[in-house]
Structure formats: structure tokens, C-alpha cells
Design an enzyme around this catalytic site. Structure first.
Site, short mmCIF file in Angstrom:
data_model
loop_
_atom_site.label_atom_id
_atom_site.label_comp_id
_atom_site.label_asym_id
_atom_site.label_seq_id
_atom_site.Cartn_x
_atom_site.Cartn_y
_atom_site.Cartn_z
N TYR A 105 -0.87 -0.73 10.43
CA TYR A 105 -0.96 -1.03 9.00
C TYR A 105 0.21 -0.42 8.26
CZ TYR A 105 -3.02 -1.49 4.34
OH TYR A 105 -3.25 -1.81 3.02
N SER B 127 0.84 -1.20 0.00
CA SER B 127 0.00 0.00 0.00
C SER B 127 0.87 1.24 0.00
CB SER B 127 -0.90 0.02 1.24
OG SER B 127 -1.59 1.27 1.34
#
Length: 233
Positions: free
Chosen positions: A157, A142
Site C-alpha cells: 500500500y 494517503s
């Protein structure tokens, strides 16, 4: 790609979202697909909608947080003479806690799935790719883990995806040129994880991973891509 010489792709977290769509697109492209899911029943249910789309679909139980599970899956495939040519490390979790409220357990779990899961599968399948002289590894990362953007995402994350990016570079350096190892940012995708308001369709979200999974011998390795274009780490 002829069916006789079709490659085989293993996709972790393949029973839903980007993983399932990646399985669908790879199957339509003529690859044989190993749909790997932590819950075997859910994996089998997901596979029912894919069969007949292109290459064959095989379902395997695989929990990326368990080294034993990964090794057993690799052993079952080897016993069945299934060679994994393409590995798509898609399984992931998205904890949303801010750093000041994040528990140690939350960070441990994010790292266990998002980083160590890919580490375990790379250790299980990349050596054989290197011996055979062909391999493609796609780590679903990501941009929220990009150091150039100051890792702007929820803490666990972002940390885990930044670490996955580092793993991508390490594995690409260790692998021979015949094994291409890259990371992909699919964008903000309309999935259970991304939410129904996300701007990117699941078809578009899977596209770059599918492209990286089928790179030619002249293709890149050790890169980070979004929309089939390199982006900064």
C-alpha cells in the site's frame, strides 16, 4: 454553478465508501457525475440513492486494471457527447501484508490498481482537458505513502501510494496551468476499507477531494492536501 454550465466529474470506485460520498457531494454541488464502478450492477444500485441530490448521475462500468475497459468507457462517453472535466481517481486496494511476508502478486495488484489505474485514466481523459482548457484531477492517495513519514504503512500500500504521489507530480508538470492535478490524503475514514473504528467520517473524508475537484483557476496544482491544507510528500 448553473445547471446549464455544470461540469462533469468522473469518479472511479464510485459505488461505495469515499468514492460514493464524493459522488454525493459533487452532485449536491450541481456537477453532473459519472459514477464509475468495476461492477455495473453495484454501480447502478449505488446511484439510486444519489439521484435527485443535484446534478445528473450516469453509471459507467470501468475496471481501472484494464486499459481496454478504460478506453471503452472513454469512447462511450465521447460517443454520448459527455466531456469529463473532473477526474477523481478513487479506486484503490489496501493489502496489509508486511514486506517480509508480501508476495510479488500482492505488490503487482496494489500497483496495478493504485498506480496504474490512475495512469490509465489520466492518459484517457487529461489530453482532452488540456485541449478544452479546463480540467481538475484528484488522486486519492494517503499520508501512509509519504516519503517524509518513511512510508510507514503496510508495504504494498505504501509503495503504491508513494508512486501515485509521484504520478501526481508528473501529470501536473505535463498538463497546462488550466488543468489542476493534485493528490489528497482523506485520513483514516470509516469505510469498508478503513473499518468501523476509524476516527474520520466518510463525509469529512471526501471533503478535500470535493474541494480540489472544484478549484478556481487560481487554485494550486501539483500539491498534496489533507483537510484542505498542503502536507509534505
Amino acid at each position: 454553478m448553473s445547471r446549464q454550465h455544470a461540469r462533469t466529474a468522473l469518479v472511479t470506485g464510485g459505488n461505495r465508501g469515499i468514492g460514493l460520498e464524493t459522488c454525493r457531494q459533487l452532485s449536491r454541488a450541481g456537477l453532473h457525475v459519472v459514477l464509475a464502478a468495476r461492477d455495473l450492477a453495484r454501480g447502478q444500485e449505488a446511484a439510486r440513492g444519489l439521484r435527485g441530490a443535484g446534478g445528473t448521475i450516469r453509471v459507467e462500468e470501468l475496471d481501472v486494471t484494464s486499459g481496454k475497459s478504460v478506453r471503452e468507457c472513454a469512447r462511450r462517453l465521447a460517443d454520448a457527447d459527455v466531456e469529463v472535466d473532473v477526474l477523481v481517481n478513487n479506486a484503490g486496494v489496501y493489502p496489509t501484508d508486511g514486506f517480509l511476508s508480501m508476495s510479488e502478486e500482492t505488490l503487482d495488484h496494489a500497483l496495478d490498481v493504485n498506480l496504474m489505474g490512475a495512469f490509465r485514466t489520466c492518459r484517457a481523459f487529461v489530453p482532452a482537458m488540456a485541449r478544452r482548457g479546463y480540467g481538475r484531477v484528484v488522486n486519492v492517495s494517503s499520508g501512509l505513502g509519504a516519503m517524509t513519514d518513511n512510508v510507514p504503512s503496510p508495504a504494498a500500500y505504501g509503495i503504491s501510494k508513494a508512486a501515485l504521489n509521484a504520478l501526481t507530480l508528473v501529470v501536473s508538470s505535463a498538463a497546462p496551468p488550466s488543468v489542476k492535478v493534485n493528490a489528497v490524503c482523506p485520513g483514516w475514514v470509516r469505510t469498508d476499507m478503513g473499518g468501523s473504528w476509524a476516527p474520520t467520517s466518510v463525509e469529512k473524508g471526501a471533503d478535500t477531494a470535493v474541494w480540489l475537484a472544484q478549484l478556481p483557476d487560481s487554485g494550486p496544482s501539483g500539491g498534496f492536501f489533507r483537510n484542505r491544507r498542503p502536507i509534505d510528500w
